[in-house]
Design a protein around this motif. Structure first.
Motif, PDB file in Angstrom:
ATOM      1  N   LYS A 141      29.754  -6.369  28.652  1.00 48.82           N
ATOM      2  CA  LYS A 141      30.615  -4.888  27.992  1.00 48.82           C
ATOM      3  C   LYS A 141      32.224  -4.626  28.998  1.00 48.82           C
ATOM      4  O   LYS A 141      33.036  -4.752  28.129  1.00 48.82           O
ATOM      5  CB  LYS A 141      30.348  -3.239  28.844  1.00 48.82           C
ATOM      6  N   MET A 177      25.882   0.263  25.420  1.00 46.96           N
ATOM      7  CA  MET A 177      26.891   0.364  26.439  1.00 46.96           C
ATOM      8  C   MET A 177      27.923  -1.033  26.047  1.00 46.96           C
ATOM      9  O   MET A 177      29.248  -0.939  25.526  1.00 46.96           O
ATOM     10  CB  MET A 177      26.589  -0.368  27.520  1.00 46.96           C
ATOM     11  N   ASN A 181      31.361  -0.423  24.046  1.00 45.73           N
ATOM     12  CA  ASN A 181      33.007  -0.872  24.035  1.00 45.73           C
ATOM     13  C   ASN A 181      33.559  -2.332  23.004  1.00 45.73           C
ATOM     14  O   ASN A 181      34.492  -2.821  22.301  1.00 45.73           O
ATOM     15  CB  ASN A 181      33.062  -1.896  25.527  1.00 45.73           C
ATOM     16  N   THR A 216      25.713   5.650  26.326  1.00 38.77           N
ATOM     17  CA  THR A 216      26.206   7.228  26.646  1.00 38.77           C
ATOM     18  C   THR A 216      27.263   7.953  25.990  1.00 38.77           C
ATOM     19  O   THR A 216      27.612   7.534  24.299  1.00 38.77           O
ATOM     20  CB  THR A 216      26.925   6.316  27.908  1.00 38.77           C
TER      21      THR A 216
ATOM     22  N   TYR B 123      39.378   2.618  28.582  1.00 36.27           N
ATOM     23  CA  TYR B 123      38.571   3.357  27.931  1.00 36.27           C
ATOM     24  C   TYR B 123      37.156   3.653  29.004  1.00 36.27           C
ATOM     25  O   TYR B 123      36.966   3.048  29.616  1.00 36.27           O
ATOM     26  CB  TYR B 123      37.625   2.184  26.847  1.00 36.27           C
ATOM     27  N   GLN B 125      34.221   4.588  30.806  1.00 35.84           N
ATOM     28  CA  GLN B 125      32.808   2.994  30.952  1.00 35.84           C
ATOM     29  C   GLN B 125      31.558   4.786  30.887  1.00 35.84           C
ATOM     30  O   GLN B 125      30.384   4.415  30.844  1.00 35.84           O
ATOM     31  CB  GLN B 125      33.599   2.303  31.621  1.00 35.84           C
ATOM     32  N   GLU B 263      22.172  14.857  28.981  1.00 33.70           N
ATOM     33  CA  GLU B 263      21.909  13.792  27.761  1.00 33.70           C
ATOM     34  C   GLU B 263      20.422  12.749  28.519  1.00 33.70           C
ATOM     35  O   GLU B 263      19.611  12.306  28.038  1.00 33.70           O
ATOM     36  CB  GLU B 263      22.694  12.555  28.183  1.00 33.70           C
TER      37      GLU B 263
END
Lengths: 895, 451
Positions: A141, A177, A181, A216, B123, B125, B263
């Protein structure tokens, strides 16, 4: 370096830097770590510690992750300023990228990607290649994002080394994940690439929808945003997508919720079943409302988005108006947005409740909020005819409190209410007049003066009231002066007695001689002429009936609204501006041609909607609208020719593009025959010259009088074509003609609905009524000079477009006699030849063309030489343009 | 994607600054602060949380007096950026125990390490404290919590409530206790923020509950947890079976208009027996957010009487009544009422024998403030105030004064009657039963009585 610097470092004996240097080279691990921490501390407060570069890099070879991370942080900061020394770190980086510990492998590629030094980048490729296929998902990722970093530094390298394919493979990765990405990186690369890098096919779609469930929360946002670019093939697929996305509405993360809402709204466009749509609307309402329970910052974003959503689909929240009632502790920016939505949702059913709220808000302490609340009451009155009376009584109640700014705001909205419901509520004028002396804001003053002038015959002491303002005429702001001028003229025309006559002289004198405001002076001169030449005509002009207004303030243009709705959950939807209006990042994509046009001054401000509706542009109405900010519109008729000089002043500075020489080429088609238009004939056609679109026109005066003061206006059309400057036609003596090249601009007033070649034009002059005619937009005038495609691009694009985008048409009468001649003719109109092949006895030609907004057309012409009949097949991302395209091709072929 | 992230103090000092993409100028923090500080010339109006300045888009949220800011040049999702800023604040709080300028400055190395894992090249993570623990190696330097205000709903429990273990919620999820032993405990807080608007005649015009079930776990080994809610809980106003719904407040079901879940929550049995199971990640997080517009009994009723007493005088009588059981006590009640702008002086007549009561006329804001430390359920309190004006009344004084607004906190009380029936911890170790703290608290959000 002066003595000051040494002083700066002389706090300790050796100075800070040498001391740190010593500690960095200490034999003790802990001491080194502390030293690096101190270096980082110095760095974050802005001290220059770049001189320690070598010493810090020496600490890099360590098993201690904490220390390694610190060194990497330092490197990211200073590598750029020390590119030669940065090479020292390369070896360790490459070694680290093969470390048994996945965290160290990931850390190495992540950090290398952040160092924008060419020499480091060279060494990044091999480790990156390995890491993209690493066993550990954390490394993969990190590597996925690193491809985007590399693309930002050196796009070619990414393409050459095949990283794009590796990235695409990661979309099928088993770790969500990594998928997220990869999607994020591909989406970014696509945005900066002119080639199709990341096309979402139905296959990737289903893969991504599956990944969505396991991702996520942040990954879900990446995926949803990427998927929102996907256009479903049909209603069934759209329903399918929506079904998979709907559970996201229940997510606690509001970014996920809003991105899901965007996705659902987009797919809803395709869904035909009203039951499904109704059901979806029902499902979306509670999560949208729940967003208003989040932090105020999030509420603000939600409200700006909801504002757009209710414009498109008012039913979604029609029954939820209560949740938009302001809480006393809402920040002002939230309150303002709530008010806006309350107005949008106000209906005959809930107006009493809403008014009660507005009334309450109007007595709060925040001045801006109070003003907006008062204005909201007025807007509801204009919007809901049956509630207008109740709204007005609330406004009157508020006026009675005599809070200065409330009164002023109320008067401004009441003026609009009078415009909306003429001759209905004038009985309240007396109450308004009581507050006259408290007015001190220009807009409120101007509004009140407009009301007095408009209803002068019903106000007994109108002359006294106006006179009281006249004393301060020279000091008033322009807005008030203009209204005073017009109101005095109205008063005089309605009550031509001695008092008003004296007043009018004072005003006209003030407004012509004593002022240097050209708008005011022009308007005064026009009135003066009118009054002195033909008072009856003056009455017709000044006292003419005004068109009734409606509440379209804050209503977005449908095409803009659609664009913004496609951008729900982005900044665009918060600013209510299309992305290109504020995204400044330089793109590698070639500029589309329309951006290259110079900005043309808006000297012709009459709105095109008016020009197209016969009668609405009757000049008398324009100068009386108090809200039209200042500038009188250059549309008043002038019976005396020399007044033209005055009128021309506005335009004198604008760009002149008249072409005295008759345009070459075939004669222009007649668009307005002399027989229908009192002897004025117009020939016109849209043409392209030097990459610029022109409307080539010839005016022919077959009437008995000289014609002058020509103006032109285009109605909304598919491409938003509009005049790029004023129309410059000299005075036309009877029996003469003049030709003109009018530069055109694109995307000014785009008409919604399916594309159409229809171009509605209005032309007027000083002697005749407004003429309307229909012309056709030939797409060939829009073909861009840069429409040539590379062979490979052509092939790729052809393949990437779905078959449903292929449309073909037969031209049965066309005979292909010479390929060369045909290609030349097409090339002259920016249709570029790419390749040809023979298929039995038929010639197959491939061409490309491009229209504004970068929409390509991929063309295949099939015909046999000398045999009648030609088949034209095209592929384009915008198949709805096909009919226009065929129309253009047919004309070009037959010419 | 995000270009920069930074944290500014109230004075505009740069406490943390991390550049992720290098496409926004370095001075952006200062440009941002100046713009926010002087949004409107008069400095009164607040800057919106999202704005564009010279091509740079700025997002900001305020957390315990600090400004958390992100910048971008792209057409980013603003809800993503704002939510992220909140989450970063929460992660830092989880790690440091206390979030404030001092703790940030002392732990800047840790904070940078966190930021590097939370965001890569702009971004996001991860923002899960649990996940971050495997990548972050710095140890927090704990600052003294006792004298510092804390972040978020945890602060609610700091005020005069002996039942609550005050410091537990300000300890770091990663740092060990001084004694080296970690206390096994889990906190479940049901926090309800209520908004009520009363009409001038005392009827409820609008009412709403914004609720959160907040969890903070200090359990080792991350055991699974089962959480059971009321059996008669319904989601969606349309979902209530008719026979079970009496339609009035009092008895009847708890009906949520809408809710959402973290979640980590598994809802497999939720429809059957209203239980949720989850493995709580470390750190504070909302298990469930919910929203209720079903009628409920407002905890306080307000009665306001204004009478003119001569041309330059008026009398205000404020009466508030606590409508909850006498076993419950509300804390830090503040009653505020704007007065006409030409009010010059106010004389108060306070009830005797009440501790911690105070009334004040804030002249600059022309506002009456009446604070009471504690109100026991069932009791009633009255304030009389005599107003003096500098000019004659225009007529309707009620238009120029009011509305009356209340803020308060009521521990161990929630108007929705949503309950955690049980909290089961799947046992993995032989250690003693972990401490389980289930706490309820109600707070006024917008509690307004018009006059």
């Amino acid at each position: 370096m002066s003595g000051h610097d040494s002083k700066y470092f002389s706090t300790t004996k050796k100075g800070e830097i040498p001391e740190l240097k010593e500690e960095l080279n200490s034999q003790y691990k802990d001491k080194r770590k502390d030293a690096v921490k101190k270096v980082i501390a110095a760095m974050t407060v802005g001290k220059d510690v770049s001189s320690l570069f070598t010493d810090v890099v020496n600490c890099m070879q360590t098993e201690n992750l904490e220390l390694k991370k610190l060194v990497y942080l330092y490197l990211i900061n200073y590598a750029k300023s020390q590119p030669d020394l940065a090479i020292l770190a390369v070896n360790t980086f490459v070694k680290d990228s093969q470390d048994p510990n996945p965290l160290i492998r990931a850390l190495a590629v992540r950090t290398m990607g952040c160092i924008r030094v060419d020499k480091i980048t060279e060494y990044l490729c091999d480790p990156l290649q390995r890491c993209l296929k690493d066993d550990d998902p954390y490394v993969r990722k990190t590597a996925a994002i690193c491809v985007a970093k590399l693309y930002d530094i050196n796009a070619e390298l990414v393409e050459d080394r095949g990283f794009l394919d590796a990235l695409k493979d990661l979309i099928s990765d088993n770790n969500p994940m990594v998928v997220a990405n990869a999607v994020a990186a591909l989406a970014e690369i696509q945005e900066h690439s002119s080639k199709p890098v990341f096309e979402i096919t139905s296959h990737t779609l289903s893969k991504l929808l599956t990944a969505l469930n396991e991702c996520t929360e942040w990954g879900q946002v990446f995926i949803l945003d990427a998927l929102s670019k996907y256009k479903a093939v049909d209603a069934r697929e759209a329903e399918n997508i929506v079904e998979r996305v709907t559970p996201r509405l229940q997510h606690a993360n509001c970014a996920v919720v809003l991105s899901a809402v965007k996705m659902i709204l987009l797919q809803m466009e395709l869904i035909t079943s009203t039951d499904v749509v109704r059901n979806l609307c029902k499902k979306m309402a509670p999560p949208l409302v729940t967003l208003l329970s989040a932090e105020p910052e999030i509420q603000y974003v939600a409200l700006r988005n909801i504002n757009l959503i209710v414009q498109k689909r008012p039913t979604i929240l029609a029954h939820e108006i209560k949740v938009f009632f302001c809480k006393y502790n809402d920040p002002i920016y939230v309150k303002m947005e709530k008010l806006e939505i309350m107005i949008k949702l106000a209906s005959d059913r809930n107006i009493d409740q809403v008014l009660l709220e507005f009334k309450e808000y109007a007595t709060e302490v925040d001045v801006d909020f109070v003003r907006k609340a008062v204005r909201a009451i007025g807007r509801c009155a204009i919007k809901l005819e049956r509630a207008a009376e109740r709204c007005i009584s609330v406004l009157l109640e508020l006026i009675k409190i005599k809070v200065n700014y409330v009164v002023q705001e109320a008067i401004i909205v009441i003026k609009d209410i009078f415009r909306r419901y003429p001759n209905t509520y004038e009985s309240i004028i007396a109450t308004l007049c009581e507050s006259l002396d408290t007015l001190d804001e220009p807009e409120a003053k101007a509004s009140m003066i407009w009301i007095i002038g408009e209803y002068a015959e019903r106000i007994d002491n109108a002359d006294e009231l106006l006179e009281s303002f006249l004393e301060s005429f020279p000091e008033e702001p322009a807005q008030v002066q203009l209204q005073l001028l017009t109101a005095t003229v109205k008063l005089f025309l309605k009550k031509p007695t001695e008092g008003p006559q004296q007043m009018i002289q004072v005003v006209l004198n003030n407004a012509t001689v004593e002022t240097d405001n050209p708008d005011l002076r022009d308007r005064a001169y026009i009135y003066w002429r009118l009054l002195s030449t033909d008072p009856e005509a003056a009455k017709d002009v000044v006292l003419a009936e005004k068109p009734v207004i409606s509440d379209d303030s804050n209503q977005l243009d449908p095409s803009l609204l659609d664009e913004l709705l496609a951008n729900i959950a982005t900044l665009s939807s918060v600013y209510h501006k299309p992305p290109d209006a504020f995204v400044t990042r330089v793109k590698t994509i070639q500029k589309t041609e329309e951006e290259e046009y110079p900005d043309v001054s808006e000297s012709y401000s009459e709105s095109p909607a008016h020009a197209a509706a016969p009668g609405a542009s009757s000049p008398a109405t324009t100068s009386n609208v108090p809200s039209s900010a200042g500038r009188p519109q250059p549309a008043a008729p002038a019976p005396v020719p020399d007044l033209l000089d005055l009128m021309g002043m506005d335009n004198s500075s604008a760009i002149v593009a008249a072409d005295p020489i008759t345009p070459t080429g075939p004669p222009l088609p007649v668009v307005l025959p002399a027989a229908t238009s009192q002897g004025l004939q117009i020939n016109a056609q849209m043409i392209r010259r030097d990459g610029q679109i022109f409307y080539s026109m010839v005016f022919e005066n077959n009437s008995q009088v000289p014609l002058d003061g020509f103006m032109i206006q285009f109605n909304k059309n598919t491409f938003g074509l509009a005049a790029g400057g004023p129309l410059q036609v000299p005075q036309l003596q009877p029996g003469t003609s003049a030709s003109v090249l009018l530069p055109m601009v694109l995307f000014q007033n785009i008409s919604p609905g399916p594309p159409s070649s229809l171009l509605q034009v209005a032309v007027k002059n000083n002697q005749q009524p407004v003429w309307y005619y229909n012309d056709k937009i030939s797409l060939s005038a829009l073909f861009a000079e840069d429409g040539r495609m590379e062979r490979t691009t052509f092939l790729e694009t052809w393949k990437s477009l779905p078959d449903s985008n292929e449309i073909s048409k037969e031209f049965p009468t066309f005979v292909l006699s010479s390929i060369e001649a045909t290609l030349d003719r097409l090339a002259a109109h920016n249709m570029f030849f790419i390749a040809k092949r023979k298929h039995s006895n038929q010639e197959v030609l491939y061409l490309s063309a491009k229209i504004p907004r970068g929409i390509p057309f991929l063309i295949e012409l099939t015909a046999a030489i000398g045999v009648p009949g030609l088949k034209c097949a095209i592929k384009t991302p915008s198949p709805e343009m096909a009919p226009l395209f065929f129309e253009a091709v047919e004309t070009l072929l037959h010419n | 994607m995000i270009s920069q992230f930074f944290v500014l103090s109230q004075r505009g000092d740069n406490i943390v600054f991390r550049d992720y993409r290098g496409d926004v100028q370095k001075g952006s923090a200062e440009i941002f602060f100046r713009k926010v500080k002087f949004w409107k010339e008069d400095g009164k109006e607040e800057a919106p949380p999202v704005f564009n300045l010279d091509g740079v888009n700025y997002f900001h949220v305020k957390v315990v007096g600090l400004l958390f800011v992100a910048t971008t040049r792209t057409n980013l999702s603003p809800s993503l950026a704002l939510e992220l800023l909140q989450r970063i604040a929460r992660v830092i709080k989880d790690y440091l125990g206390v979030l404030n300028e001092e703790s940030l400055r002392k732990n800047f190395v840790l904070v940078y390490e966190l930021l590097d894992e939370v965001i890569d090249f702009g971004y996001v993570q991860t923002t899960s404290t649990e996940v971050l623990k495997s990548y972050v190696f710095n140890e927090p330097i704990v600052v003294d919590a006792a004298r510092l205000p804390t972040l978020g709903p945890a602060a609610l429990f700091m005020q005069g409530n002996k039942r609550m273990p005050g410091t537990a919620v300000t300890k770091s999820v990663v740092a060990n206790e001084p004694g080296g032993r970690k206390r096994e405990e889990i906190f479940v807080d049901i926090i309800e923020k209520i908004s009520v608007t009363f009409s001038s005649s005392g009827y409820v015009l609008t009412s709403e509950i914004d609720g959160t079930i907040q969890m903070k776990s200090y359990l080792t080994g991350n055991p699974e947890i089962r959480l059971a809610l009321n059996d008669d809980l319904y989601i969606g106003r349309g979902s209530v079976p008719h026979y079970g719904y009496s339609g009035s407040s009092g008895a009847g079901a708890v009906i949520l208009d809408d809710c959402n879940f973290h979640e980590s929550v598994h809802m497999d049995n939720f429809d059957v027996d209203r239980t949720m199971s989850l493995v709580p990640p470390d750190g504070e997080f909302p298990v469930m957010n919910y929203r209720i517009t079903q009628e409920f009994k407002p905890p306080f009723t307000v009665n306001t009487l204004i009478e003119e007493a001569g041309s330059l005088k008026a009398e205000v009588i404020l009466k508030i009544r606590a409508e909850f059981p006498s076993s419950i006590t509300a804390n830090t009640i503040l009653v505020e009422m704007p007065l006409p702008t030409y009010t010059t002086r106010v004389n108060f007549d306070l009830e005797r024998g009440i501790v911690g009561q105070n009334a004040d006329f804030k002249e600059s804001q022309k506002k009456l403030e009446w604070s009471i430390k504690k109100i026991v359920g069932g009791s009633e309190h009255t304030l009389r105030a005599k107003l003096n004006f500098s000019q004659e009344l225009h007529g309707n004084i009620t238009k120029e004064a009011g509305p009356v607004s209340l803020t308060f906190t009521i521990p161990m009380y929630n108007p929705s009657r949503l309950q955690v029936k049980y909290l089961q911890i799947a046992k993995k170790t032989k250690t003693a039963n972990p401490y389980r703290w289930v706490r309820y608290v109600t707070q006024a959000n917008s509690y307004v009585a018009r006059i």
